[in-house]
Design a protein around this motif. Structure first.
Motif, PDB file in Angstrom:
ATOM      1  N   ARG A 131       0.822  -1.216   0.000  1.00 18.98           N
ATOM      2  CA  ARG A 131       0.000   0.000   0.000  1.00 18.98           C
ATOM      3  C   ARG A 131       0.853   1.263   0.000  1.00 18.98           C
ATOM      4  NH1 ARG A 131      -3.238  -3.420   3.085  1.00 18.98           N
ATOM      5  NH2 ARG A 131      -2.305  -2.760   5.057  1.00 18.98           N
ATOM      6  N   ASP A 132       2.010   1.221   0.626  1.00 19.63           N
ATOM      7  CA  ASP A 132       2.900   2.381   0.614  1.00 19.63           C
ATOM      8  C   ASP A 132       3.482   2.634  -0.773  1.00 19.63           C
ATOM      9  OD1 ASP A 132       4.688   4.434   1.911  1.00 19.63           O
ATOM     10  OD2 ASP A 132       6.216   3.032   1.197  1.00 19.63           O
ATOM     11  N   ALA A 133       3.783   1.568  -1.520  1.00 20.89           N
ATOM     12  CA  ALA A 133       4.511   1.714  -2.783  1.00 20.89           C
ATOM     13  C   ALA A 133       3.643   1.790  -4.018  1.00 20.89           C
ATOM     14  CB  ALA A 133       5.494   0.547  -2.934  1.00 20.89           C
ATOM     15  N   ILE A 134       2.430   1.252  -3.956  1.00 16.51           N
ATOM     16  CA  ILE A 134       1.682   1.001  -5.183  1.00 16.51           C
ATOM     17  C   ILE A 134       1.318   2.274  -5.947  1.00 16.51           C
ATOM     18  CG2 ILE A 134      -0.672   0.998  -4.216  1.00 16.51           C
ATOM     19  CD1 ILE A 134      -1.006  -1.699  -5.878  1.00 16.51           C
ATOM     20  N   HIS A 135       1.174   3.386  -5.258  1.00 16.22           N
ATOM     21  CA  HIS A 135       0.789   4.626  -5.942  1.00 16.22           C
ATOM     22  C   HIS A 135       1.950   5.245  -6.736  1.00 16.22           C
ATOM     23  CE1 HIS A 135      -3.204   4.685  -4.198  1.00 16.22           C
ATOM     24  NE2 HIS A 135      -2.667   4.362  -3.033  1.00 16.22           N
ATOM     25  N   TYR A 136       3.150   4.738  -6.552  1.00 16.27           N
ATOM     26  CA  TYR A 136       4.278   5.224  -7.355  1.00 16.27           C
ATOM     27  C   TYR A 136       4.307   4.576  -8.735  1.00 16.27           C
ATOM     28  CZ  TYR A 136       6.196   7.467  -3.187  1.00 16.27           C
ATOM     29  OH  TYR A 136       6.377   8.266  -2.079  1.00 16.27           O
ATOM     30  N   GLY A 137       3.526   3.516  -8.919  1.00 14.01           N
ATOM     31  CA  GLY A 137       3.400   2.924 -10.246  1.00 14.01           C
ATOM     32  C   GLY A 137       4.450   1.905 -10.616  1.00 14.01           C
ATOM     33  N   HIS A 138       5.199   1.397  -9.629  1.00 12.29           N
ATOM     34  CA  HIS A 138       6.244   0.418  -9.945  1.00 12.29           C
ATOM     35  C   HIS A 138       6.115  -0.830  -9.079  1.00 12.29           C
ATOM     36  CE1 HIS A 138       8.325   3.005 -12.787  1.00 12.29           C
ATOM     37  NE2 HIS A 138       8.065   3.989 -11.958  1.00 12.29           N
ATOM     38  N   VAL A 139       4.878  -1.252  -8.875  1.00  9.48           N
ATOM     39  CA  VAL A 139       4.591  -2.544  -8.270  1.00  9.48           C
ATOM     40  C   VAL A 139       4.085  -3.436  -9.401  1.00  9.48           C
ATOM     41  CG1 VAL A 139       3.133  -3.822  -6.656  1.00  9.48           C
ATOM     42  CG2 VAL A 139       4.065  -1.597  -6.009  1.00  9.48           C
ATOM     43  N   TYR A 140       4.749  -4.572  -9.583  1.00 11.33           N
ATOM     44  CA  TYR A 140       4.436  -5.442 -10.710  1.00 11.33           C
ATOM     45  C   TYR A 140       3.908  -6.787 -10.224  1.00 11.33           C
ATOM     46  CZ  TYR A 140       7.257  -1.890 -12.938  1.00 11.33           C
ATOM     47  OH  TYR A 140       7.754  -0.676 -13.355  1.00 11.33           O
ATOM     48  N   ILE A 170       0.048 -14.470  -8.813  1.00 11.12           N
ATOM     49  CA  ILE A 170       0.904 -15.552  -8.302  1.00 11.12           C
ATOM     50  C   ILE A 170       2.303 -15.060  -7.930  1.00 11.12           C
ATOM     51  CG2 ILE A 170      -0.360 -17.289  -9.612  1.00 11.12           C
ATOM     52  CD1 ILE A 170       2.093 -17.356 -11.551  1.00 11.12           C
ATOM     53  N   GLY A 171       2.599 -13.809  -8.254  1.00 13.41           N
ATOM     54  CA  GLY A 171       3.905 -13.262  -7.910  1.00 13.41           C
ATOM     55  C   GLY A 171       3.864 -11.749  -7.900  1.00 13.41           C
ATOM     56  N   SER A 172       4.735 -11.140  -7.091  1.00 12.49           N
ATOM     57  CA  SER A 172       4.732  -9.680  -6.955  1.00 12.49           C
ATOM     58  C   SER A 172       6.154  -9.159  -6.779  1.00 12.49           C
ATOM     59  CB  SER A 172       3.905  -9.251  -5.732  1.00 12.49           C
ATOM     60  OG  SER A 172       2.634  -9.860  -5.718  1.00 12.49           O
ATOM     61  N   ALA A 173       6.385  -7.974  -7.323  1.00 10.76           N
ATOM     62  CA  ALA A 173       7.641  -7.254  -7.109  1.00 10.76           C
ATOM     63  C   ALA A 173       7.284  -5.820  -6.749  1.00 10.76           C
ATOM     64  CB  ALA A 173       8.519  -7.290  -8.364  1.00 10.76           C
ATOM     65  N   VAL A 174       7.811  -5.346  -5.630  1.00 12.71           N
ATOM     66  CA  VAL A 174       7.468  -4.024  -5.112  1.00 12.71           C
ATOM     67  C   VAL A 174       8.713  -3.140  -5.139  1.00 12.71           C
ATOM     68  CG1 VAL A 174       6.528  -2.741  -3.154  1.00 12.71           C
ATOM     69  CG2 VAL A 174       5.742  -5.084  -3.599  1.00 12.71           C
ATOM     70  N   TRP A 175       8.665  -2.094  -5.939  1.00 16.41           N
ATOM     71  CA  TRP A 175       9.797  -1.174  -6.078  1.00 16.41           C
ATOM     72  C   TRP A 175       9.413   0.222  -5.610  1.00 16.41           C
ATOM     73  CZ3 TRP A 175      14.686  -2.475  -7.763  1.00 16.41           C
ATOM     74  CH2 TRP A 175      14.840  -3.721  -8.388  1.00 16.41           C
ATOM     75  N   ARG A 202      13.152  -8.521 -13.873  1.00 13.88           N
ATOM     76  CA  ARG A 202      13.667  -7.867 -15.078  1.00 13.88           C
ATOM     77  C   ARG A 202      12.793  -6.685 -15.507  1.00 13.88           C
ATOM     78  NH1 ARG A 202      18.668  -8.311 -15.710  1.00 13.88           N
ATOM     79  NH2 ARG A 202      18.097  -6.763 -17.287  1.00 13.88           N
ATOM     80  N   ARG A 203      11.528  -6.715 -15.149  1.00  7.45           N
ATOM     81  CA  ARG A 203      10.634  -5.620 -15.551  1.00  7.45           C
ATOM     82  C   ARG A 203      11.199  -4.272 -15.105  1.00  7.45           C
ATOM     83  NH1 ARG A 203       5.061  -5.302 -17.026  1.00  7.45           N
ATOM     84  NH2 ARG A 203       4.646  -3.091 -17.380  1.00  7.45           N
ATOM     85  N   MET A 204      11.704  -4.218 -13.865  1.00  2.20           N
ATOM     86  CA  MET A 204      12.253  -2.957 -13.365  1.00  2.20           C
ATOM     87  C   MET A 204      13.730  -2.801 -13.690  1.00  2.20           C
ATOM     88  SD  MET A 204      11.337  -0.175 -11.860  1.00  2.20           S
ATOM     89  CE  MET A 204      12.539   0.870 -12.701  1.00  2.20           C
TER      90      MET A 204
END
Length: 246
Positions: free
Chosen positions: A91-100, A109-114, A186-188
C-alpha cells in the motif's frame, strides 16, 4: 516503517521470501529449474485496488524465509504478521506505479514491489498512514515488534536515495522454479538500465546473494544486524552498459 526490503524468489524445492515499512529483505533464489514460465503468465503493473491481492504471494513465499522466521519465530503468528507487513509495504509503494504482478488465470501468483529513488525510507504523511497497520502488527506480535522496528531504522540509515529500492519480491510456492521471479525482476531492472540508475535491496537469506548476483547485484554491506535481528546483506546493482538509451 513497513518493509525494509525483503525478496524471495522462485525456488522449486522450498519456499522463499522478500521484506517490511522498513523493508527487511529481498528473496528469490531458485529460478534454476529447467521448467519454463507458462505462456499464460502475464506480468503487468499492479492497480491500487489490487493491493491486498499483491501482498498474498509475498506473504506466502516468505513463510520459511530466515529473516521472517527470526522476526516472527512463532509459526502460528507468522502468517498474519507477514500479511500485515507486506500489506503495509504494497500500500505504501503502489501509488508510485512500480509494483508489478505476475497473473495466471486471473490470480496474482507473484509480486515485485519497487520504490523510486528518493522515496525510501518513507517520511511524513506516509509514516502516519502506516500507523494503523503497525498498531495491528504490534497487537499480533508484541514481543517481536521492537526487533522488527529497530531493523527498519537500521535499514533506513543505510538507504541509498539515488537508487531504486526493491521492497519485496515473492512468488507463490506452487509457482516457484519456473522463472516467474526473474520476469518480475527484469521488468524494473531493464527500466533502471534505460534510465542509467542503480538498484538496491536487502536480504536475510544468504542463498539469495547468488541469485541476485546473476542479475548484476553485488554486496555493498553486510552481514549487518540491528540488535538481536537477523543477519542482513545489502546488495546494489549499477546500470548495465548493454542497455543505453537511444
Amino acid at each position: 516503517m513497513f518493509s525494509a526490503g525483503s525478496s524471495s524468489h522462485c525456488r522449486s524445492t522450498s519456499r522463499l521470501r522478500s521484506s517490511p515499512v522498513s523493508w527487511p529483505s529481498a528473496w528469490p533464489p531458485g529460478d534454476s529449474s529447467p521448467r519454463m514460465c507458462s505462456t499464460a503468465v502475464v506480468v503487468r503493473t499492479a492497480l491500487p485496488i489490487e493491493a491486498d491481492q499483491v501482498a498474498v504471494p509475498l506473504a506466502e513465499s516468505h513463510f520459511d524465509d530466515p529473516g521472517m522466521v527470526a522476526f516472527f519465530p512463532r509459526p502460528d503468528v507468522r502468517p498474519r504478521a507477514l500479511r500485515l507487513v507486506f500489506g503495509l509495504t504494497v500500500r505504501d509503494a503502489i501509488h508510485y506505479g512500480h509494483v508489478y504482478v505476475a497473473v495466471m488465470d486471473g490470480r496474482v501468483i507473484g509480486s515485485a514491489v519497487w520504490l523510486p529513488p528518493g522515496t525510501f525510507p518513507p517520511t511524513g504523511p506516509r509514516k502516519l498512514a502506516a500507523l494503523p497497520g503497525l498498531a495491528r502488527l504490534f497487537a499480533t506480535a508484541p514481543s517481536r515488534f521492537g526487533t522488527f522496528t529497530r531493523f527498519g531504522m537500521a535499514a533506513a540509515a543505510r538507504a541509498d536515495k539515488s537508487a531504486w529500492f526493491l521492497a519485496g519480491l515473492g512468488v507463490a510456492p506452487a509457482h516457484q522454479g519456473g522463472g516467474v521471479g526473474t520476469r518480475l525482476l527484469r521488468r524494473m531492472l531493464d527500466e533502471a538500465d534505460f534510465r542509467r540508475e542503480p538498484c538496491l535491496l536487502n536480504t536475510q537469506n544468504h542463498a539469495n546473494i547468488r541469485y541476485y548476483g546473476r542479475h548484476g547485484f553485488d554486496i555493498v554491506d553486510g552481514p549487518w544486524r540491528a540488535d538481536s535481528g537477523p543477519a542482513t546483506w545489502t546488495l546494489r546493482r549499477v546500470p548495465s552498459p548493454q542497455h543505453r538509451p537511444t
